[in-house]
Design an enzyme around this catalytic site. Structure first.
Site, short mmCIF file in Angstrom:
data_model
loop_
_atom_site.label_atom_id
_atom_site.label_comp_id
_atom_site.label_asym_id
_atom_site.label_seq_id
_atom_site.Cartn_x
_atom_site.Cartn_y
_atom_site.Cartn_z
N HIS A 308 98.07 21.58 68.31
CA HIS A 308 96.69 21.85 67.89
C HIS A 308 96.70 22.90 66.80
O HIS A 308 97.49 23.84 66.86
CB HIS A 308 95.85 22.34 69.08
CG HIS A 308 94.40 22.19 68.86
ND1 HIS A 308 93.67 23.10 68.12
CD2 HIS A 308 93.53 21.22 69.25
CE1 HIS A 308 92.42 22.69 68.08
NE2 HIS A 308 92.30 21.56 68.73
N ASP A 365 92.99 15.57 73.99
CA ASP A 365 93.15 14.12 73.97
C ASP A 365 94.27 13.64 74.89
O ASP A 365 94.40 12.44 75.12
CB ASP A 365 93.47 13.65 72.54
CG ASP A 365 92.25 13.77 71.64
OD1 ASP A 365 91.18 13.34 72.08
OD2 ASP A 365 92.38 14.29 70.52
N1 ACO Z 1 104.74 16.08 67.91
C1 ACO Z 1 105.85 16.55 67.30
N2 ACO Z 1 105.84 17.60 66.44
C2 ACO Z 1 104.68 18.19 66.20
C3 ACO Z 1 103.49 17.75 66.80
C4 ACO Z 1 103.54 16.66 67.68
N3 ACO Z 1 102.45 16.20 68.29
N4 ACO Z 1 102.47 18.51 66.36
C5 ACO Z 1 103.00 19.41 65.52
N5 ACO Z 1 104.34 19.21 65.42
C6 ACO Z 1 105.29 20.03 64.66
C7 ACO Z 1 105.25 19.69 63.16
O1 ACO Z 1 106.17 18.68 62.85
C8 ACO Z 1 105.59 21.02 62.55
O2 ACO Z 1 106.98 21.21 62.69
P1 ACO Z 1 107.80 22.03 61.54
O3 ACO Z 1 107.26 23.42 61.59
O4 ACO Z 1 109.23 21.92 61.94
O5 ACO Z 1 107.50 21.35 60.23
C9 ACO Z 1 104.93 22.03 63.47
O6 ACO Z 1 104.86 21.38 64.76
C10 ACO Z 1 103.51 22.43 63.05
O7 ACO Z 1 102.74 21.25 62.89
P2 ACO Z 1 101.63 21.05 61.77
O8 ACO Z 1 101.48 19.60 61.48
O9 ACO Z 1 101.90 21.95 60.60
O10 ACO Z 1 100.35 21.61 62.53
P3 ACO Z 1 98.85 21.34 62.15
O11 ACO Z 1 98.09 22.50 62.66
O12 ACO Z 1 98.72 21.02 60.70
O13 ACO Z 1 98.48 20.00 62.94
C11 ACO Z 1 97.85 18.53 64.70
C12 ACO Z 1 97.83 19.98 64.17
C13 ACO Z 1 97.36 17.58 63.58
C14 ACO Z 1 96.92 18.43 65.88
C15 ACO Z 1 99.30 18.16 65.08
O14 ACO Z 1 99.74 19.02 66.13
C16 ACO Z 1 99.43 16.69 65.50
O15 ACO Z 1 99.61 15.83 64.64
N6 ACO Z 1 99.32 16.39 66.84
C17 ACO Z 1 99.35 15.02 67.31
C18 ACO Z 1 97.99 14.35 67.09
C19 ACO Z 1 96.96 14.88 68.07
O16 ACO Z 1 97.19 15.00 69.27
N7 ACO Z 1 95.76 15.14 67.53
C20 ACO Z 1 94.61 15.62 68.32
C21 ACO Z 1 94.35 17.08 68.08
S1 ACO Z 1 93.03 17.66 69.05
C22 ACO Z 1 91.69 17.05 68.30
O17 ACO Z 1 91.61 16.84 67.13
C23 ACO Z 1 90.57 16.73 69.14
#
Ligand code: ACO
Length: 430
Positions: A308, A365
């Site tokens: 998140h 979610d």
């Molecule tokens: N699975 C694996 N790796 C992940 C995940 C995941 N679900 N989420 C984040 N990471 C990793 C990224 O690859 C990144 O790694 P790095 O630092 O080695 O490059 C690090 O964690 C940070 O991730 P970001 O994408 O920079 O974080 P951001 O804040 O931009 O994204 C998000 C947040 C979009 C929710 C992300 O965690 C994600 O894609 N999660 C899966 C989709 C999801 O569950 N979305 C619902 C969110 S809640 C909502 O909107 C109601």
């Protein structure tokens, strides 16, 4: 409002910037004069570090896993309030007293009917249309029956628009579902409550009146509340962004639905079930295999329902939903193998250093889809249900933005990395 300043030193001099304190949480540095005084812009993709407004609606402490609506803890709000009570709280800033709540409920109930001409609108969609596409189109379409274009900023008309949207959205959502399964549309019943009405319009049909199960009503009410607002998330920022151009509330909210539909935002609840189902059905899709893919930098696969932007801790909404999913399944004497798989996958991820180092925990979610399934909704309706819940949050933000004298049309800057000016070649010279 500013009670301190921050100094930024640059090659061409330094600049003093105002610092605004928040009630709780992080202060903000006012960079509005930065470009004019220094010629610099800030670089912040995804606005992860940028406050776009002062807001008094929702507070999140992502490190502690705390979520407050108008100062009240989400766990308490979810267990003690009805969804319409929470909608009132978000919109007007206070919990309604008994009289205010009764008036609010009856005003909403009186408007649940759609204009009959909307029937042909639903009819025109193909059967396979995703209900999110129908929902956002219908939200724009119902605006054409009201005066929202003439005086979109008058306070009484903003209130009327809010009531109209909140009242009609369950009918639109239920009709989008009926359309997708080829059943006749069920009209709202003014004697039923908000959630009861929605469940009846969704699951009954003219030859079978589905009894309204109080356990399902309670679960649905709680799910809607848990989705009701989450400050400046992607869809809310979209609603504010579209609204900042003085677009009316209906079309701003419809744009928010587009943002919510994406799998990285509200569409994740559907994607989570797809992943859990594949672990269940496909012998090649194992829990260790999924964890390995999620960690692989060369694979764009992500563990859906994990991570998140704001929480570096367990999302408090996920905890409530996980507990409730078990309760609802128990009360219906049902089991869902996907709940067990979800728990196993969660435990495996939380034990893995990759997830621990990046503070990746289940978000709202992760377990919500399991509860939506238990309530009898098909996968394609999950994001629609999230939308029903998020609606009062979007409206509250749209209203707050319109009353805020600091609001300006959303228009970020860029750091240009394209070609500098060059001569235009004639076509025969290219
Ligand atoms: N699975 C694996 N790796 C992940 C995940 C995941 N679900 N989420 C984040 N990471 C990793 C990224 O690859 C990144 O790694 P790095 O630092 O080695 O490059 C690090 O964690 C940070 O991730 P970001 O994408 O920079 O974080 P951001 O804040 O931009 O994204 C998000 C947040 C979009 C929710 C992300 O965690 C994600 O894609 N999660 C899966 C989709 C999801 O569950 N979305 C619902 C969110 S809640 C909502 O909107 C109601």
């Amino acid at each position: 409002m500013s009670d301190s300043t921050a100094r930024l030193d640059l090659d061409n001099g330094s600049v003093e910037l105002d610092v605004y304190q928040s009630t709780v949480g992080q202060p903000g540095i006012d960079i509005r004069k930065l470009r004019a005084t220094t010629g610099h812009v800030t670089f912040d993709p995804g606005f992860g570090n940028t406050a776009s407004a002062h807001s008094a609606i929702t507070y999140i402490d992502g490190a502690a896993g705390i979520l407050l609506h108008r100062g009240y803890r989400i766990e308490e709000v979810a267990s003690k309030s009805s969804f319409l009570e929470v909608a009132y709280l978000l919109l007007y800033g206070t919990l309604p007293n008994v009289g205010e709540l009764l008036t609010w409920e009856s005003e909403i109930n009186a408007q649940t009917l759609l204009n009959e001409e909307m029937r042909s609108f639903f009819d025109a969609f193909p059967r396979r249309a995703h209900p999110m596409a129908v929902l956002s189109s219908a939200t724009n379409a119902i605006s054409t029956f009201y005066d929202v274009y003439r005086r979109p900023m008058r306070e009484d008309e903003i209130d009327a628009g809010a009531r109209t949207l909140i009242a009609k959205m369950p009918t639109i959502a239920a009709w989008a579902y009926k359309k997708s399964i080829g059943e006749p549309y069920v009209y709202p019943d003014p004697d039923l409550g908000y959630v009861e009405n929605f469940l009846r319009m969704t699951f009954s049909n003219p030859i079978s009146d589905e009894p309204i199960d109080p356990v399902k009503v309670k679960a649905m009410n709680m799910l809607l509340i848990l989705h009701a607002d989450h400050e400046m998330n992607c869809s809310t920022a979209t609603v504010r962004g579209v609204g900042s151009s003085r677009a009316n509330m209906f079309t701003s909210v419809a744009a928010g639905m587009g943002a919510l539909w994406g799998p990285l935002h509200g569409g994740a609840n559907q994607a989570v079930i797809d992943q859990l189902q594949s672990i269940h059905d496909d012998p090649d899709a194992t829990i260790p295999g999924m964890i390995a893919r999620a960690k692989d930098r060369n694979d764009d696969f992500r563990l859906m329902g994990f991570g998140h932007r704001v929480y570096s801790n367990y999302d408090p909404r996920a905890r409530v939903i996980e507990k409730f999913a078990q309760e609802v399944l128990d009360s219906m004497d049902q089991a869902d193998p996907l709940l067990d798989i979800a728990r196993e996958l969660e435990a495996a991820a939380l034990a893995d250093p990759y997830f621990a180092e990046r503070n990746l925990y289940p978000n709202v979610d992760y377990y919500s889809g399991i509860l939506f399934r238990a309530l009898g909704f098909p996968l394609r309706m999950f994001t629609v249900l999230f939308t029903l819940g998020r609606l009062p949050g979007w409206i509250a933000h749209w209203m707050e933005m319109n009353l805020d004298s600091e609001t300006k049309i959303m228009r970020p800057r860029q750091i240009y990395i394209g070609e500098a000016e060059r001569p235009y070649p004639a076509i025969e010279d290219r």
